[in-house]
Design an enzyme around this catalytic site. Sequence first.
Site, PDB file in Angstrom:
ATOM      1  N   SER A   1       0.921  -1.493  -0.503  1.00  0.00           N
ATOM      2  CA  SER A   1       0.305  -0.192   0.394  1.00  0.00           C
ATOM      3  C   SER A   1       0.708   1.443   0.080  1.00  0.00           C
ATOM      4  CB  SER A   1      -1.129  -0.259   0.890  1.00  0.00           C
ATOM      5  OG  SER A   1      -1.373   1.262   1.531  1.00  0.00           O
TER       6      SER A   1
ATOM      7  N   TYR B   1      -2.115  -0.421  10.253  1.00  0.00           N
ATOM      8  CA  TYR B   1      -1.368  -0.451   9.225  1.00  0.00           C
ATOM      9  C   TYR B   1      -0.699  -0.158   8.251  1.00  0.00           C
ATOM     10  CZ  TYR B   1      -3.437  -0.244   4.631  1.00  0.00           C
ATOM     11  OH  TYR B   1      -3.924  -0.965   2.647  1.00  0.00           O
ATOM     12  N   SER B   2      -0.254   1.107   8.251  1.00  0.00           N
ATOM     13  CA  SER B   2       0.885   1.009   8.204  1.00  0.00           C
ATOM     14  C   SER B   2       2.792   0.301   8.806  1.00  0.00           C
ATOM     15  CB  SER B   2       1.895   2.737   8.413  1.00  0.00           C
ATOM     16  OG  SER B   2       0.706   3.252   7.917  1.00  0.00           O
TER      17      SER B   2
ATOM     18  N   SER C   1       2.132  -2.554   9.629  1.00  0.00           N
ATOM     19  CA  SER C   1       2.225  -3.892   8.998  1.00  0.00           C
ATOM     20  C   SER C   1       2.861  -4.067   7.328  1.00  0.00           C
ATOM     21  CB  SER C   1       1.292  -4.828   9.117  1.00  0.00           C
ATOM     22  OG  SER C   1       0.017  -3.764   7.924  1.00  0.00           O
ATOM     23  N   LYS C   2       2.414  -2.403   6.700  1.00  0.00           N
ATOM     24  CA  LYS C   2       2.295  -2.675   5.208  1.00  0.00           C
ATOM     25  C   LYS C   2       3.898  -1.989   4.858  1.00  0.00           C
ATOM     26  CE  LYS C   2      -1.698  -3.074   3.500  1.00  0.00           C
ATOM     27  NZ  LYS C   2      -1.560  -5.233   2.477  1.00  0.00           N
TER      28      LYS C   2
END
Length: 347
Positions: A171, A184-185, A187-188
């Site tokens: 992402s 989220y960041s 993990s991405k």
Amino acid sequence: MSRRSPLRPPKRLLLAAGLGLLAARRALATPYNLSGKRVLISGGSRGLGLALAREFTAHGARVVLMARSAAELGRAAADLRDRGATVHTVTGDLTVAADIERAVEETARVYGGLDVLANVAGLIQVGPLENMTEEDFREIMEINAFAPLRLTRAALPLLRASRGRVLIVSSIGGKVAVPHLAPYSFSKFAVTGLGQALRAELAREGVGVTTVHPWLMQTGSPRHALVKGQVKKEYTLFATLDNLPVLSLDTTVAARRIVNALVRGDAEAMIGGPALLMRYAQALAPQLTADLLALSNRFLPGPSTGDRAVPGASVETPLTQKNPIKQAAEAEFNEGGSVTPGREGPS
């Protein structure tokens, strides 16, 4: 006076020549032909996973879709077969090792091998950092980072045999950390590093790896997001931005660009103009980018007193329910059924 022999070229010249040869080799590389190829897609039942399945099969590939919901898989398979595609489904959970092994074994049993592994399934959590727990970070790492690692490792014997390809869907949040998407960041960024490591180590075995970084896409998946904090405000903002014309990407177009990046053999691809701009902003002006993101956080909803997460579908508002782009995306990409929070296709 220099002791270097006049016949020996400078090291910088040798480096430039080497880089030039690598660039020329890349430019002349034969595109990867997907016709007849066997593709396993995690999170293939809805959202971006379903859009990618349509694109792969439009190129003549045969697909296996893996997801948790048998009902969603059934609808996705019917959609693809109506388009003339060859499709098989596997119901399984990416956090269960036996399910991962079974998906790979089933692909080999049905199609005789595996050529492309597409790691698409993802979890997204929305809300202030203050409301996120360490368990939230661990949970999202299991789906967004460890699942692609485990699935890729399980598939490697088949991919080595076919000199196949691996697709990792990261992402723009894996290049630039965005407020209220901290887990989220986190993990991405991890899965972006995984993609780079796999690319470097598997190249000598003939296995290509492409990591893609999409911008916001109109997948219809916000209703499956896990929301914390002032949940109605958080969800309304997230679902609206995810479905704004011009700002967010048409999912079919995004899927086409992603598959094209795989066919070209790109190491990484930014999907969408805003993603490319944010990448360059972060690289060229990291301090300014950080300051602007910190400023934007001042305009986002504050934390709440509880840490309970709720699926986005449970906090719909008239504004989100009546968004025509969101409604169309949910219908187009199989997102309108019962909610299984977070997984099977990232926003």
